[in-house]
Structures are given as C-alpha cells and as structure tokens.
Motif scaffolding. Structure first.
Motif, PDB file in Angstrom:
ATOM      1  N   THR A  25      24.593  43.312  16.371  1.00  0.00           N
ATOM      2  CA  THR A  25      24.855  42.654  14.947  1.00  0.00           C
ATOM      3  C   THR A  25      25.274  43.665  13.743  1.00  0.00           C
ATOM      4  OG1 THR A  25      22.816  40.627  15.642  1.00  0.00           O
ATOM      5  CG2 THR A  25      23.859  40.853  13.650  1.00  0.00           C
ATOM      6  N   ALA A  26      25.020  44.321  13.536  1.00  0.00           N
ATOM      7  CA  ALA A  26      24.689  45.403  12.569  1.00  0.00           C
ATOM      8  C   ALA A  26      25.837  46.383  12.764  1.00  0.00           C
ATOM      9  CB  ALA A  26      23.787  46.584  12.583  1.00  0.00           C
ATOM     10  N   ILE A  27      26.663  46.008  14.133  1.00  0.00           N
ATOM     11  CA  ILE A  27      27.786  46.630  14.780  1.00  0.00           C
ATOM     12  C   ILE A  27      28.409  45.480  14.243  1.00  0.00           C
ATOM     13  CG2 ILE A  27      29.367  47.150  16.538  1.00  0.00           C
ATOM     14  CD1 ILE A  27      27.099  48.506  17.556  1.00  0.00           C
ATOM     15  N   GLY A  28      28.286  44.104  14.574  1.00  0.00           N
ATOM     16  CA  GLY A  28      29.325  43.552  14.135  1.00  0.00           C
ATOM     17  C   GLY A  28      30.120  43.314  13.106  1.00  0.00           C
ATOM     18  N   ILE A  29      28.682  43.248  12.082  1.00  0.00           N
ATOM     19  CA  ILE A  29      28.661  43.303  10.538  1.00  0.00           C
ATOM     20  C   ILE A  29      29.466  44.136  10.006  1.00  0.00           C
ATOM     21  CG2 ILE A  29      27.432  43.307   7.906  1.00  0.00           C
ATOM     22  CD1 ILE A  29      25.202  41.624   9.895  1.00  0.00           C
ATOM     23  N   PHE A  30      29.322  45.720  10.577  1.00  0.00           N
ATOM     24  CA  PHE A  30      30.537  47.067   9.764  1.00  0.00           C
ATOM     25  C   PHE A  30      31.276  46.715  10.254  1.00  0.00           C
ATOM     26  CE2 PHE A  30      32.067  51.018  10.912  1.00  0.00           C
ATOM     27  CZ  PHE A  30      31.686  51.385   9.760  1.00  0.00           C
ATOM     28  N   LEU A  31      32.029  45.867  10.688  1.00  0.00           N
ATOM     29  CA  LEU A  31      33.601  45.868  11.729  1.00  0.00           C
ATOM     30  C   LEU A  31      33.869  45.003  10.410  1.00  0.00           C
ATOM     31  CD1 LEU A  31      33.142  46.344  15.611  1.00  0.00           C
ATOM     32  CD2 LEU A  31      33.812  47.876  14.214  1.00  0.00           C
ATOM     33  N   VAL A  32      33.885  43.369  10.324  1.00  0.00           N
ATOM     34  CA  VAL A  32      33.567  43.114   9.273  1.00  0.00           C
ATOM     35  C   VAL A  32      34.369  43.576   8.260  1.00  0.00           C
ATOM     36  CG1 VAL A  32      33.708  40.707   8.842  1.00  0.00           C
ATOM     37  CG2 VAL A  32      32.911  40.926  10.959  1.00  0.00           C
ATOM     38  N   LEU A  33      33.518  44.034   7.788  1.00  0.00           N
ATOM     39  CA  LEU A  33      33.218  44.762   6.549  1.00  0.00           C
ATOM     40  C   LEU A  33      34.269  45.456   6.261  1.00  0.00           C
ATOM     41  CD1 LEU A  33      29.230  44.912   5.417  1.00  0.00           C
ATOM     42  CD2 LEU A  33      30.866  42.988   4.593  1.00  0.00           C
ATOM     43  N   SER A  34      34.226  46.512   7.313  1.00  0.00           N
ATOM     44  CA  SER A  34      35.575  47.509   7.617  1.00  0.00           C
ATOM     45  C   SER A  34      36.807  47.387   7.106  1.00  0.00           C
ATOM     46  CB  SER A  34      35.530  48.016   8.107  1.00  0.00           C
ATOM     47  OG  SER A  34      34.180  48.853   8.382  1.00  0.00           O
ATOM     48  N   ALA A  35      36.211  45.493   8.383  1.00  0.00           N
ATOM     49  CA  ALA A  35      38.495  44.846   8.392  1.00  0.00           C
ATOM     50  C   ALA A  35      38.646  44.047   6.975  1.00  0.00           C
ATOM     51  CB  ALA A  35      38.656  43.791   9.150  1.00  0.00           C
ATOM     52  N   LEU A  36      37.545  43.782   6.110  1.00  0.00           N
ATOM     53  CA  LEU A  36      37.895  43.321   5.006  1.00  0.00           C
ATOM     54  C   LEU A  36      38.023  44.113   4.122  1.00  0.00           C
ATOM     55  CD1 LEU A  36      35.224  40.606   4.909  1.00  0.00           C
ATOM     56  CD2 LEU A  36      37.660  40.034   5.431  1.00  0.00           C
ATOM     57  N   LEU A  37      37.420  45.683   3.781  1.00  0.00           N
ATOM     58  CA  LEU A  37      37.562  46.467   2.742  1.00  0.00           C
ATOM     59  C   LEU A  37      39.758  47.038   2.958  1.00  0.00           C
ATOM     60  CD1 LEU A  37      36.479  48.421   0.465  1.00  0.00           C
ATOM     61  CD2 LEU A  37      36.203  50.066   2.626  1.00  0.00           C
ATOM     62  N   GLY A  38      39.576  47.376   4.535  1.00  0.00           N
ATOM     63  CA  GLY A  38      41.013  47.802   4.544  1.00  0.00           C
ATOM     64  C   GLY A  38      42.073  46.280   4.249  1.00  0.00           C
TER      65      GLY A  38
END
Length: 392
Positions: A25-38
């Motif tokens: 779950t933490a990995i998924g949240i990190f990837l989503v936040l990274s995509a939004l930031l990009g």
C-alpha cells in the motif's frame, strides 16, 4: 528430551500478511504521488523551451524584448500560431508580417503568406526563401565583425552599425545593406507594391543581442513601419506538405497479425507460468523433533556411503550434546573436558571414556558398530548415574 517447533512461515501469519499489505500500500501511494508531482511539474512549466525568435519566449534566442519595445512604440503586435489565423489577420488590415522560413510550409504556402502582407520581414532566412523571394539570392556565410550600413535605405542609415550575423549574396534587383565577407546582412526587394526584407533575426533581434550596436533600431525600423505587426511562427500542424510514408504503410500486411499473436502467446505463457509463483498451500504442521535427529540422520547417510569416520563423528556429536546437558555443562564444552567429566561421574577410566567419545577411529563398519554400541552404553550409564530410575 524433545523439542517442538511450529512449521509455519512468517508470511503465513496474520501479522506477516498485514505487514506485506502495508508495504505494498505504501509503495502504491508513493508511485501515485510521484506521478501527480511529475504531472504538476511538467504540465505547468513556464520555462519550457520555445522555438527560436518566438514572440513569447524570454530565452536568449527569443524575441519577447523586441515585441515589448514595439508595443511601447504604439505597434499592435498580434502573435498567431497557425497559418489560417495569420492569413485572416493580414486580410483584415495592412500589416507587416514577421515570418521565419519554416520547413513545414511548402513554397506556395510561403509565397501566399508574403503576398497577403503589406510588408514582410523574413527573420530566419534559408536557402529556399532567399531563392523564392529574393531573386535567386544565396547564403554566403557569417560576418566576422560588426557591419556598417553602406546602402541608401533610410532604416539602415538610422540604425547604423549592427552585430555580426549571417550574410547572403544578393540576386539581381535586390538591395543589399551591411556588406561583409562577400555577402550582405540585410536584403530588401519590392514585391507587389510591398517590400520583403531578410536578416538573421537570431543574431540581431533576439533577446541576447538586441541591445548591441544598432540592432534594436534596425528591428524597430523594419518591423514597426506599420501600426500592426503579425508575428507568425509555423508549426508542424500548419504543414501543407505531402505526408511522409509511415512505418505501418511500409510493412507487409501479415506483420500486424503476427505481432498480435505473439503478444497473446506471451500473455498466455505468463499466466501459465505465473500460477506457480508464490506459496501454493499454507499449512500449520506442528512437528516434534528430537534434538539429535539431525546428527543421527547425517550419520545414517555417512554409513550408507561407507564413511565410518564421519558417521561416528555425527553419533558422537549428538551424544556429547546430550551428556553435556545431563551434566549441566555448556554445549560448547571441549570434547576432552566433557570426557573427563563423564569419567569422573562414572568413576571410569579416563582414557577409555576419551576413546569412546573422541579418540578411537573406526576402520570399517564392524568398528563403527562396536563404537556406536559403546557410545550408547556410556550414555545410558551416565543417565542411570545421574537420574536413577528416571526417564530419558
């Protein structure tokens, strides 16, 4: 003496499953936040690179400074991004057209734009525009020094010396100003009651060079001669050229079905092999294991391979552990010290006990069987001496 262990892997416990779920779950949240930031960073960057001599570009090769100066002099600058908008703006009023020679436009599209303008300034001339618009003029190189006007054009006379820039050899009937190194920086020619001028805008009118010499004055004189300036930068969407053949049109018709078939086969193989990944069954199997079972199992393997010495070593290892526990000694007690303690407890000959526990080397299966029996008898005697009538 026996020891019980539960043969249950850590991942099979509720706590282990919860930990794994939390990690994923933490990995998924990190990837989503990274995509939004990009997306936020790359979707709204005002500093994105624009084409050279773009009217809105504040970069070194942009032209925003010149546009702002023209607006301060009362010139209405209309920046357009497509060819039809440029034609509409030129048809509404008599305007000057700032136009680069773009490879996206055909010869007819370029001349149509020039004919629609009252005056035209080609700010990035190439061999094609010099040939079409300036009577077969040709590029000649780059001036090696600042250049004086040396012509009768009032605009050039007022501007004075300009920075080094690209030069072109003028064709027949073309007015050439700022001669240098076999060519001229500024070319001008009449066309249908209008004038068409050509100069190297990046070297003279860009933000990086506008303040040098008389560059700004020359740009204002050429582009600010009328109240309206249409600044047009062609893009690939404006191209009227025949489309180049695509990779799909050049490949045989059977290639696409084969690629699809290979993709389907790869997905099927992944599913087929993927079902083997991970644990198939999670079972809780309580197992009771004797302490010396590992040593005895290895001894049996050595015996089957007719390695009597190693088999006896494994039997001795298990027996020494059990005897040390009976005597209250540490498992890491030296073998000779353990043998002396056993001999003292039993009142037996120390050399004989050392021979059974440590020293005697078997030379065959018969010796192995005899020493194994002696080892069992010694352990039984010690157990009887310490725990008379007690269970093993």
């Amino acid at each position: 003496m026996s020891q019980s262990t539960a043969a249950r892997p850590a991942w099979a416990s509720p706590r282990g499953r919860g930990r794994r779920a939390a990690v994923w779950t933490a990995i998924g949240i990190f990837l989503v936040l990274s995509a939004l930031l990009g997306v936020a960073l790359f979707g709204a960057q005002p500093w994105a690179r624009k084409a050279p001599m773009d009217a809105d570009s504040a970069g070194p090769d942009g032209a925003r400074a010149l546009v702002q100066i023209l607006e301060q002099h009362g010139v209405q600058v209309e920046v357009v991004r497509d060819r039809q908008s440029a034609l509409d703006a030129l048809h509404r009023t008599a305007a000057t057209l700032a136009l680069p020679d773009s490879p996206y436009l055909s010869d007819s599209a370029l001349t149509t734009l020039v004919d629609a303008a009252a005056d035209t300034v080609v700010i990035e001339p190439r061999a094609r525009s010099l040939r079409l618009l300036f009577h077969e003029s040709t590029p000649e190189g780059f001036a090696s020094r600042a250049v004086a006007p040396a012509c009768e054009l009032p605009t050039a006379q007022r501007a004075g010396t300009v920075s080094p820039a690209e030069v072109a050899r003028a064709g027949v009937g073309v007015t050439a100003c700022y001669p240098a190194d076999g060519g001229a920086v500024l070319l001008q020619v009449p066309r249908n009651a209008a004038t068409v001028s050509s100069l190297d805008g990046v070297s003279l009118l860009s933000n990086a060079h506008l303040a040098e010499h008389g560059n700004a004055a020359l740009g204002i004189g050429l582009l600010g001669s009328r109240t309206t300036l249409v600044w047009y930068t062609p893009t690939i969407d404006d191209s009227d050229l025949a489309a180049a053949p695509t990779l799909g049109s050049l490949t045989p018709s059977w290639v696409s079905p084969v690629i699809v078939l290979l993709l389907v086969a790869g997905i099927a193989a992944g599913i087929w092999r993927g079902r083997r990944f991970g644990p198939l069954v999670a079972e809780n199997l309580p197992v009771t294991v004797r302490v010396g079972e590992t040593a005895e199992g290895r001894a049996r393997l050595y015996a089957r391979s007719h390695d009597a010495a190693h088999a006896l070593d494994q039997l001795r290892y298990g027996a020494r552990l059990r005897m040390a526990r009976l005597l209250g000694l540490a498992p890491a007690t030296a073998p000779d010290d353990l043998a002396d303690a056993v001999a003292a407890r039993l009142g037996a000959d120390r050399a004989a006990v050392r021979g059974i526990l440590n020293d005697t080397v078997p030379h065959g299966d018969r010796d192995l069987a005899r020493l194994a029996a002696d080892l069992t008898d010694l352990e039984a005697a010690l157990h009887a001496a310490i725990r008379p009538g007690g269970s093993r």
